[in-house]
Write an enzyme that holds these catalytic residues in place. Structure first.
Site, PDB file in Angstrom:
ATOM      1  CB  SER A 118      29.249  73.547   2.029  1.00 47.86           C
ATOM      2  OG  SER A 118      28.368  72.857   0.952  1.00 47.86           O
ATOM      3  CG  HIS A 126      26.098  76.748  -0.175  1.00 44.13           C
ATOM      4  ND1 HIS A 126      26.627  76.916  -1.431  1.00 44.13           N
ATOM      5  CD2 HIS A 126      26.504  75.526   0.397  1.00 44.13           C
ATOM      6  CE1 HIS A 126      27.250  75.818  -1.502  1.00 44.13           C
ATOM      7  NE2 HIS A 126      27.330  74.963  -0.513  1.00 44.13           N
TER       8      HIS A 126
END
Length: 269
Positions: free
Chosen positions: A44, A251
């Site tokens: 990711s 993230h």
């Protein structure tokens, strides 16, 4: 006279043959020496979870047009660009589902992998929801995995990349530290938990960098570009807990890709 003409003819023929062979060899060398396709592999942190602007065709892999691979490709126009990085990917997923585009024409490969193997999501869930001691114990379990098991898994991925794309320059990207210690956060995890998580990220990076170097790959350290932009910095390039879109938690944001990852990758590439 005839001897002179014969000698001249033979000489001309030899020069022509040599020129033709040299030209063919040069053309073949040029063809063989110019693999310029780019393939972006990984998890990711490469697909761009957290950056938004996801390609609807990528489904749950959540590949973003604002992720560093897409930004680099847009700026440099490689001969081909294949983006197979996928949210949640582990080393085994790269081996089983991402290497298809690699070949003799691949000149550049980027990759971030290992965080999910070490249990990144579970570490952060444990630390957010449970006690400090439970959090630190879970971090220590992840550290043990990174030390004992992850290196061999990375070797399998790196070996496979080299076998399928022997001419490629491979850049392995690391992970940022999540927290600014002594920063602006007034709630959430304790400083001990934040330090433990940062230390585990450092271990993951040093382990990955060592394996990359042993395979002749470049390693892109993003801790420096993210310095001053960690969670609790007041200018974070990382999402903290995002309860409305939990998958984006911890993230990089779009700014994290353009300002944190892209310069490191561009320099290494």
């Amino acid at each position: 006279m005839r001897r002179f003409r014969l000698t001249a003819y033979v000489t001309s023929f030899l020069f022509a043959t040599a020129a033709a062979l040299t030209g063919a060899s040069a053309a073949q060398a040029t063809e063989n020496a110019a693999p310029t396709g780019y393939v972006a592999l990984g998890d990711s942190y490469s697909s761009g979870v957290g950056a938004g602007s996801y390609d609807s065709g990528s489904g749950s892999c959540k590949r973003s047009t604002k992720a560093y691979p897409a930004l680099w490709a847009a700026a440099h126009s490689p001969a081909s660009f294949n983006f197979t990085a996928c949210s949640g990917a582990r080393t085994g997923d790269v081996l089983s589902g991402q290497l298809g585009p690699l070949g003799s024409g691949t000149g550049l490969v980027s990759l971030s992998i290992g965080g999910n193997d070490a249990g990144f999501a579970d570490v952060m869930t444990t630390c957010v929801l449970q006690s400090e001691s439970t959090c630190i114990n879970r971090v220590n379990t992840a550290r043990a995995y990174v030390t004992s098991t992850l290196p061999a898994n990375l070797d399998k991925v790196y070996d496979a990349i080299s076998a399928k794309a022997p001419a490629a320059h491979v850049v392995v990207l690391g992970y940022p530290r999540f927290y600014k210690i002594g920063g602006s956060c007034l709630a959430g995890l304790s400083e001990n938990e934040r330090k433990a998580i940062n230390s585990a990220a450092d271990l993951l990076n040093t382990t990955t960098a060592k394996r990359a170097a042993d395979h002749g790959f470049s390693f892109g350290d993003v801790t420096t570009t993210f310095s001053g932009h960690e969670i609790c910095s007041g200018s974070a390039w990382l999402h903290s807990v995002n309860w409305t879109n939990i998958g984006e938690s911890y993230h990089p944001t779009a700014a994290g890709h353009s300002g944190g990852y892209l310069p490191v990758f561009t320099s290494a590439a």
